[in-house]
Design a protein around this motif. Sequence first.
Motif, mmCIF file in Angstrom:
data_model
loop_
_atom_site.group_PDB
_atom_site.id
_atom_site.type_symbol
_atom_site.label_atom_id
_atom_site.label_comp_id
_atom_site.label_asym_id
_atom_site.label_seq_id
_atom_site.Cartn_x
_atom_site.Cartn_y
_atom_site.Cartn_z
ATOM 1 N N ILE A 229 0.876 -1.169 0.000
ATOM 2 C CA ILE A 229 0.000 0.000 0.000
ATOM 3 C C ILE A 229 0.912 1.218 0.000
ATOM 4 O O ILE A 229 1.717 1.397 0.907
ATOM 5 C CB ILE A 229 -0.915 0.003 1.248
ATOM 6 N N HIS B 2 -1.480 6.212 6.908
ATOM 7 C CA HIS B 2 -0.988 5.119 6.067
ATOM 8 C C HIS B 2 -0.902 3.824 6.878
ATOM 9 O O HIS B 2 -1.334 2.751 6.428
ATOM 10 C CB HIS B 2 0.370 5.486 5.480
ATOM 11 N N CYS C 179 -2.622 3.069 9.481
ATOM 12 C CA CYS C 179 -4.005 2.619 9.740
ATOM 13 C C CYS C 179 -4.543 1.831 8.552
ATOM 14 O O CYS C 179 -5.233 0.824 8.734
ATOM 15 C CB CYS C 179 -4.910 3.811 10.042
ATOM 16 N N GLU C 180 -4.240 2.266 7.339
ATOM 17 C CA GLU C 180 -4.681 1.542 6.146
ATOM 18 C C GLU C 180 -4.022 0.167 6.064
ATOM 19 O O GLU C 180 -4.666 -0.819 5.703
ATOM 20 C CB GLU C 180 -4.382 2.352 4.882
ATOM 21 N N LYS D 27 -5.715 -2.016 8.697
ATOM 22 C CA LYS D 27 -7.058 -2.383 8.223
ATOM 23 C C LYS D 27 -6.969 -3.500 7.178
ATOM 24 O O LYS D 27 -7.745 -4.455 7.210
ATOM 25 C CB LYS D 27 -7.745 -1.150 7.636
ATOM 26 N N PHE D 28 -6.013 -3.394 6.271
ATOM 27 C CA PHE D 28 -5.846 -4.407 5.237
ATOM 28 C C PHE D 28 -5.501 -5.768 5.844
ATOM 29 O O PHE D 28 -6.078 -6.786 5.479
ATOM 30 C CB PHE D 28 -4.756 -3.977 4.242
ATOM 31 N N GLN E 159 -8.658 -7.201 7.936
ATOM 32 C CA GLN E 159 -9.996 -7.028 7.357
ATOM 33 C C GLN E 159 -10.874 -8.274 7.411
ATOM 34 O O GLN E 159 -12.099 -8.165 7.477
ATOM 35 C CB GLN E 159 -9.884 -6.547 5.903
#
Length: 68
Positions: free
Chosen positions: A46, A54, A56-57, A60-61, A64
């Motif tokens: 990512i 960033h 956090c993304e 999350k990925f 998920q």
Amino acid sequence: MRKDPYLYDNSETLINLFKEYNDKKLREIEADYTSFRLRQLYENPIKGCFDFFHLCEVHKFIFQDLYS
């Protein structure tokens, strides 16, 4: 005593999408799913600057499939 909104009542197990109450079993499921997502991240990172949003993304990925 204050209730933790991230745990099932009277337990130390995180509320999860599998509705798994057994912490040991949840750790096994988590290991399988996160290793799969980490492999995907390695192959297709990512893009970002590794700031808070960033990271956090990325988090999350990775999780998920397990937690909402």
